[in-house]
Design a protein around this motif. Structure first.
Motif, mmCIF file in Angstrom:
data_model
loop_
_atom_site.group_PDB
_atom_site.id
_atom_site.type_symbol
_atom_site.label_atom_id
_atom_site.label_comp_id
_atom_site.label_asym_id
_atom_site.label_seq_id
_atom_site.Cartn_x
_atom_site.Cartn_y
_atom_site.Cartn_z
ATOM 1 N N ALA A 55 3.899 -27.173 -26.994
ATOM 2 C CA ALA A 55 4.741 -27.355 -25.818
ATOM 3 C C ALA A 55 5.399 -26.032 -25.435
ATOM 4 C CB ALA A 55 5.802 -28.415 -26.084
ATOM 5 N N HIS A 56 5.780 -25.932 -24.188
ATOM 6 C CA HIS A 56 6.426 -24.716 -23.696
ATOM 7 C C HIS A 56 7.726 -24.478 -24.459
ATOM 8 C CE1 HIS A 56 8.259 -21.828 -20.967
ATOM 9 N NE2 HIS A 56 7.070 -21.685 -20.400
ATOM 10 N N PRO A 57 8.023 -23.215 -24.819
ATOM 11 C CA PRO A 57 9.258 -22.942 -25.557
ATOM 12 C C PRO A 57 10.521 -23.423 -24.859
ATOM 13 C CG PRO A 57 7.819 -21.034 -25.631
ATOM 14 C CD PRO A 57 7.182 -22.016 -24.690
ATOM 15 N N ASP A 58 10.479 -23.536 -23.539
ATOM 16 C CA ASP A 58 11.639 -24.008 -22.795
ATOM 17 C C ASP A 58 11.691 -25.529 -22.676
ATOM 18 O OD1 ASP A 58 12.726 -21.527 -22.347
ATOM 19 O OD2 ASP A 58 11.635 -21.203 -20.480
ATOM 20 N N ALA A 59 10.707 -26.227 -23.212
ATOM 21 C CA ALA A 59 10.656 -27.682 -23.071
ATOM 22 C C ALA A 59 11.800 -28.348 -23.821
ATOM 23 C CB ALA A 59 9.319 -28.216 -23.573
ATOM 24 N N ASN A 60 12.392 -29.330 -23.175
ATOM 25 C CA ASN A 60 13.454 -30.124 -23.783
ATOM 26 C C ASN A 60 12.815 -31.334 -24.459
ATOM 27 O OD1 ASN A 60 15.554 -32.217 -24.027
ATOM 28 N ND2 ASN A 60 16.835 -30.742 -22.940
ATOM 29 N N ARG A 61 13.114 -31.537 -25.736
ATOM 30 C CA ARG A 61 12.473 -32.618 -26.486
ATOM 31 C C ARG A 61 12.718 -33.982 -25.852
ATOM 32 N NH1 ARG A 61 13.655 -36.079 -30.667
ATOM 33 N NH2 ARG A 61 11.874 -36.642 -31.959
ATOM 34 N N SER A 62 13.875 -34.177 -25.282
ATOM 35 C CA SER A 62 14.168 -35.465 -24.660
ATOM 36 C C SER A 62 13.306 -35.700 -23.425
ATOM 37 C CB SER A 62 15.652 -35.540 -24.271
ATOM 38 O OG SER A 62 15.972 -34.545 -23.308
ATOM 39 N N GLN A 63 12.808 -34.619 -22.814
ATOM 40 C CA GLN A 63 11.942 -34.748 -21.646
ATOM 41 C C GLN A 63 10.462 -34.785 -22.039
ATOM 42 O OE1 GLN A 63 13.312 -31.309 -19.462
ATOM 43 N NE2 GLN A 63 14.813 -32.500 -18.309
ATOM 44 N N LEU A 64 10.153 -34.286 -23.233
ATOM 45 C CA LEU A 64 8.769 -34.335 -23.681
ATOM 46 C C LEU A 64 8.346 -35.760 -24.024
ATOM 47 C CD1 LEU A 64 8.228 -31.205 -25.976
ATOM 48 C CD2 LEU A 64 7.137 -31.693 -23.790
#
Length: 493
Positions: free
Chosen positions: A456-465
């Motif tokens: 996943a993108h380093p800026d990805a928020n886990r709650s949004q993944l």
């Protein structure tokens, strides 16, 4: 008569010079038009602006230390995050050791300053993601498109960088080593190996790995369990870090053979099939780095309705390994003779296999993608084919089945095809025998693997993944492994 003629010619010559020649002379020294010069200046300025934009898109802002490197990543994430993140209960708190920048950030800076050093260096920008691929043709602004893209020209040897970038701001990270169950050592071993393959002096080639081992052995947290709760991720096959005194010198170093590393858990894109007791396979990075669950769902939906026009495809070259080269030569020959096969032949003097759009286009049009071993057992192409929804066809169990057990279904036949040597000369006939309903079922399983195979993108928020990516899967399995080791230690007391 002749002299008279000459005398008659003289006035005419003088006249020619004084009139026509004079006007011609003035025409020659007349200042040229400014339009070509203006066009040239505009062209140079446009090239300069395009170069600046390419530089901005391809490489992140530099940093002077690993601390600022981490802070920059964290700051960017803080700006993009809108939802609170919680730690996955199946992932234990982990601590990231602070080590000297020469073990990570300095290796990146060296790569960026010497792009021709090795094939991975032009791709280390954006924390290892590489150059953004714009799949948003209707975007109003290119900068906005880059900020929102999930697609990058990622090099297969940047897994160690991507792993580090993802865990930097992971919700399960703890800043207190006393509260940690796992300990991560952020050494970019792959970058170091790539830059030192041609180093003839073995002592110099091993020096950085030896220095790292000495540093680790001085840490109280490391000595507490002799490194059994520590792990590192390397972006190259493990054989590049296992130079044996008895074997040929192929440019490898001794990192994984050092006593200090023997008890650590090593995450690698290719584990040694027979000597990798403490090695566990993690996916090669592909081109897709989702930021949200919607990114994944949209791509999976596109793969499901996509029409497949060919039975099978092969992306690869002959290679230098004599045994595997014969297999690949046969594959290319069979593919050229069939109108149901798509082939992209990779050669050193061509760059077709460096074109993500071409690779994805070919694989998305085929039901099956052939994955023969090359110079090593594994291939990044396996993960490209999964990303394209193309069912992998293997010629060795060590290409995937024995490598990535943390990530794959327990039954290989659910998502892939294994061809035995007796079937290698009739690939089209063997694949054509598989019922259509079975092909559709296998493809659905392959498409379902995409989230856990992707970084996943380093800026990805886990709650949004909303899913576990390749890094989360590894952290879950590491947690199980270390807790099991702790239980054994407790029972032995």
């Amino acid at each position: 008569m002749a002299s008279a003629a000459k005398d008659k010619e003289k006035p005419s010559l003088c006249f020619f010079f004084s009139s026509s020649a004079t006007s011609s002379f003035y025409r020659e020294i007349k200042p040229p038009s400014l339009l070509p010069r203006i066009r040239f200046v505009v062209f140079v300025l446009l090239c300069y602006v395009l170069w600046l934009r390419l530089l901005f898109f391809s490489f992140p802002l530099g940093s002077s230390s690993s601390a600022s490197y981490s802070a920059a990543a964290g700051h960017r994430h803080h700006q993009l995050s809108h939802s609170p993140e919680t730690c996955d209960p199946d992932i234990a708190p982990f601590y990231i050791h602070t080590i000297h920048p020469r073990f990570n950030a300095a290796l990146v800076r060296r790569c960026l300053s010497r792009l021709a050093c090795c094939d991975v260096c032009p791709y280390v920008g954006h924390l290892g993601l590489g150059r953004p691929l714009l799949r948003l043709p209707d975007a109003a602004d290119a900068v906005d498109a880059v900020r929102g893209t999930a697609w990058y020209a990622t090099h297969p040897s940047t897994a160690d960088m991507l792993f580090h970038a993802r865990v930097q701001r992971h919700p399960c990270r703890t800043m207190d080593p006393e509260a940690a169950v796992l300990f991560y050592v952020p050494f970019y071993a792959g970058l170091h190996a790539a830059a030192n393959f041609r180093q003839a002096n073995r002592t110099r080639r091993d020096a950085l790995a030896v220095d790292l081992a000495a540093h680790l052995s001085s840490l109280p947290a490391f000595r507490r369990r002799a490194g059994r709760d520590h792990f590192l991720a390397v972006g190259r096959p493990s054989r590049d870090f296992m130079r044996s005194p008895a074997g040929p010198d192929l440019g490898a170093n001794r990192l994984l053979l050092l006593p200090e590393v023997a008890n650590m858990t090593v995450l690698t894109v290719e584990r040694h099939p027979w000597e990798g007791r403490n090695q566990f396979g993690i996916p090669y990075p592909s081109y897709f780095h989702p930021r949200t669950a919607a990114d994944v769902a949209e791509w999976q939906a596109e793969l499901r309705w996509l029409g497949r026009t060919h039975l099978f495809a092969f992306v690869g070259g002959v290679g230098s390994d004599s045994e595997n080269a014969n297999t690949r030569t046969s594959i290319l020959k069979q593919c050229r003779m069939s109108d149901r096969c798509l082939a992209v032949e990779c050669k050193p003097d061509r760059h077709k296999c460096d074109d993500p759009d071409l690779i994805m286009d070919v694989m998305r049009r085929a039901d099956f993608c052939l994955q023969p071993p090359g110079e090593s057992f594994t291939r990044r192409s396996t993960f490209d084919s999964v990303l394209a929804g193309c069912i992998p066809v293997f010629f060795s169990e060590h290409t995937a089945h024995t490598q990535y057990r943390w990530y794959l279904p327990s039954r290989p036949g659910d998502w892939s095809v294994m061809l035995e040597p007796s079937q290698w000369n009739q690939i089209e006939d063997e694949l054509a025998r598989i019922p259509r309903v079975e092909v559709e079922r296998m493809r659905e399983v392959v498409i379902g693997l995409i989230p856990r195979m992707a970084y996943a993108h380093p800026d990805a928020n886990r709650s949004q993944l909303g899913f576990r990516d390749a890094v989360d899967v590894a952290l879950v399995e590491l947690t199980r492994r270390v807790r099991s080791i702790r239980n054994i230690e407790t029972n032995d007391r």
